[in-house]
Write an enzyme that holds these catalytic residues in place. Structure first.
Site, mmCIF file in Angstrom:
data_model
loop_
_atom_site.group_PDB
_atom_site.id
_atom_site.type_symbol
_atom_site.label_atom_id
_atom_site.label_comp_id
_atom_site.label_asym_id
_atom_site.label_seq_id
_atom_site.Cartn_x
_atom_site.Cartn_y
_atom_site.Cartn_z
ATOM 1 N N THR A 22 -12.505 23.029 -16.844
ATOM 2 C CA THR A 22 -13.609 22.749 -17.772
ATOM 3 C C THR A 22 -13.257 23.259 -19.334
ATOM 4 O O THR A 22 -14.333 23.210 -19.928
ATOM 5 C CB THR A 22 -14.617 24.170 -17.424
ATOM 6 O OG1 THR A 22 -13.904 25.361 -17.588
ATOM 7 C CG2 THR A 22 -15.074 23.643 -15.736
ATOM 8 N N ARG A 47 -10.229 29.211 -14.675
ATOM 9 C CA ARG A 47 -10.158 30.729 -14.854
ATOM 10 C C ARG A 47 -11.796 30.998 -14.412
ATOM 11 O O ARG A 47 -11.962 31.421 -13.398
ATOM 12 C CB ARG A 47 -9.697 31.037 -15.750
ATOM 13 C CG ARG A 47 -9.957 32.833 -15.840
ATOM 14 C CD ARG A 47 -9.047 33.460 -17.150
ATOM 15 N NE ARG A 47 -9.258 32.803 -18.285
ATOM 16 C CZ ARG A 47 -8.471 33.049 -19.316
ATOM 17 N NH1 ARG A 47 -7.508 33.741 -19.385
ATOM 18 N NH2 ARG A 47 -8.702 32.443 -20.681
ATOM 19 N N THR A 104 0.167 21.959 -22.348
ATOM 20 C CA THR A 104 -0.098 23.365 -22.782
ATOM 21 C C THR A 104 0.792 23.790 -24.098
ATOM 22 O O THR A 104 2.277 23.782 -23.543
ATOM 23 C CB THR A 104 -0.271 24.342 -21.786
ATOM 24 O OG1 THR A 104 -1.327 24.191 -20.875
ATOM 25 C CG2 THR A 104 -0.516 25.936 -22.466
ATOM 26 N N PHE A 130 0.656 14.183 -26.156
ATOM 27 C CA PHE A 130 0.714 13.200 -25.024
ATOM 28 C C PHE A 130 0.164 11.748 -25.800
ATOM 29 O O PHE A 130 -0.119 10.777 -24.846
ATOM 30 C CB PHE A 130 -0.075 13.363 -23.832
ATOM 31 C CG PHE A 130 0.923 14.015 -22.899
ATOM 32 C CD1 PHE A 130 1.558 13.562 -22.354
ATOM 33 C CD2 PHE A 130 0.182 15.404 -22.572
ATOM 34 C CE1 PHE A 130 2.360 14.138 -21.120
ATOM 35 C CE2 PHE A 130 1.121 16.327 -21.463
ATOM 36 C CZ PHE A 130 2.195 15.597 -20.820
ATOM 37 N N HIS A 159 -6.508 20.973 -36.970
ATOM 38 C CA HIS A 159 -6.925 21.029 -35.787
ATOM 39 C C HIS A 159 -8.618 21.610 -35.541
ATOM 40 O O HIS A 159 -8.922 22.373 -36.670
ATOM 41 C CB HIS A 159 -6.241 21.531 -34.715
ATOM 42 C CG HIS A 159 -5.258 20.747 -34.234
ATOM 43 N ND1 HIS A 159 -4.130 20.772 -34.739
ATOM 44 C CD2 HIS A 159 -5.114 19.810 -33.281
ATOM 45 C CE1 HIS A 159 -3.044 20.193 -34.311
ATOM 46 N NE2 HIS A 159 -3.760 19.356 -33.233
ATOM 47 N N LYS A 163 -8.823 25.996 -31.893
ATOM 48 C CA LYS A 163 -7.531 26.055 -31.547
ATOM 49 C C LYS A 163 -6.927 27.302 -31.810
ATOM 50 O O LYS A 163 -7.036 27.895 -32.916
ATOM 51 C CB LYS A 163 -6.796 24.978 -32.010
ATOM 52 C CG LYS A 163 -5.134 24.560 -31.765
ATOM 53 C CD LYS A 163 -4.357 23.626 -32.182
ATOM 54 C CE LYS A 163 -3.082 23.560 -32.026
ATOM 55 N NZ LYS A 163 -2.691 23.613 -30.435
ATOM 56 N N GLY A 169 1.706 22.852 -31.414
ATOM 57 C CA GLY A 169 2.790 22.373 -30.505
ATOM 58 C C GLY A 169 3.624 21.123 -31.136
ATOM 59 O O GLY A 169 4.817 21.037 -31.316
#
Ligand SMILES: NC(=O)C1=CN([C@@H]2O[C@H](COP(=O)(O)OP(=O)(O)OC[C@H]3O[C@@H](n4cnc5c(N)ncnc54)[C@H](OP(=O)(O)O)[C@@H]3O)[C@@H](O)[C@H]2O)C=CC1
Ligand SMILES: O=C(O)C1=N[C@H](C(=O)O)C[C@H](O)C1
Length: 270
Positions: A22, A47, A104, A130, A159, A163, A169
């Site tokens: 989600t 979670r 992640t 990706f 971003h 974030k 990353g």
């Protein structure tokens, strides 16, 4: 460890487990996967589970992950969560023989080591970005630094306000590329995160700047300046579908492979 690699039927769709379902990325992964005839989402966890299904997929609580892996027998798990959670999922996947794809970011050395350990038992693909365009940006940067080692370099990443990790990353990956491509081993630039005070830029610096605002999906710009000229290498993700598509391509490519540590570039080059 259970060996599930032989359960991948190349004629059928990819049986997929999704974590962080989600979250900002998880939702887009689900939306993209349900539209793809080569994907079948066999479970999705988060979670705090949603009270309603997301994209028609029931969201299960994260504590059910181990049971779902055993029961639904996914060909791969795609993960966009947080650093600690991602590594825990990887460990479970390693125990259960399920290939693991994670986008992640923000993992520390210990977490990366644990992810690497998981890749001794199952195929693991970790990519900080990706997008196929960012993979090309990475190659362009290496070429630019090799050819223009004396130019000043500044990296700016922008971003959305939600974030957590900074720098991104992707920026960490671009910095690693830059340092390994730099021809003068003794002259690898020092990273300077942000700037304030009263001093000119040192010749050996590389500036790293993180901007957080609004709903921006992800932008990375590298500025190289010297010789009275500038080069700007810039990538902007239009939306998160770019990352979701790449992660699903990676999962389809990874399922059924031997245990090991794989790079998104191998997916693109396939
Ligand atoms: N490689 C790439 O191309 C991309 C990578 N990312 C990275 O993906 C990660 C997620 O980003 P984003 O979707 O924006 O973040 P969000 O915070 O929107 O989503 C993270 C989701 O993971 C859930 N989560 C956290 N911990 C657990 C857990 N232990 N078990 C199950 N679910 C958990 C959260 O649940 P809850 O709401 O209950 O906390 C939340 O739904 C970040 O590291 C980000 O940098 C993002 C975009 C592209
Ligand atoms: O958190 C994000 O949103 C993104 N994170 C990745 C990163 O940290 O580089 C990739 C992308 O830029 C979006």
């Amino acid at each position: 460890m259970t060996d599930r690699s032989s359960s991948l039927d190349s004629a059928g769709p990819l049986r997929l487990g999704v974590t962080g379902a989600t979250g900002r990325m998880g939702r887009v992964v689900l939306a993209t996967a349900v539209e793809r005839p080569d994907c079948d989402v066999v479970f999705a966890v988060n979670r705090s589970p949603a009270s309603d299904a997301v994209e028609g997929v029931e969201i299960e609580p994260a504590v059910a992950f181990d049971a779902l892996i055993a029961d639904r027998e996914p060909h791969a798990v795609v993960d966009f969560t947080g650093a600690g959670a991602a590594v825990d999922y990887a460990v479970t996947c390693a125990e259960e023989g399920v290939p693991f794809v994670t986008g992640t970011t923000g993992m520390d050395e210990t977490q990366l080591d644990r992810l690497c350990e998981a890749s001794e038992s199952v195929p693991v693909l970790h990519a900080s970005n990706f997008s196929r365009g960012v993979a090309v940006l990475d190659e362009l940067l290496a070429e630019a630094v090799r050819r223009l080692p004396d130019y000043d370099i500044e990296l700016v990443e922008t971003h959305h306000s939600g974030k957590r990790d900074a720098p991104s990353g992707t920026t960490t990956r671009l910095l690693a590329t830059l340092e390994s491509a730099h021809p003068g081993e003794d002259e690898i630039p020092d990273r300077v995160h942000g700037r304030e005070g009263d001093a000119p830029r040192e010749p050996g610096e590389i500036g790293v700047h993180s901007v957080r605002a609004g709903a921006i999906a992800g932008e990375h710009e590298i500025l190289l300046a010297g010789n009275h000229e500038e080069i700007r290498l810039c990538h902007r993700a239009g939306d998160r579908g770019v990352f979701a598509a790449g992660a699903l391509d990676a999962a389809a490519w990874l399922a059924g492979r031997d245990p090991g540590w794989y790079d998104f570039r191998e997916v693109i080059d396939a």
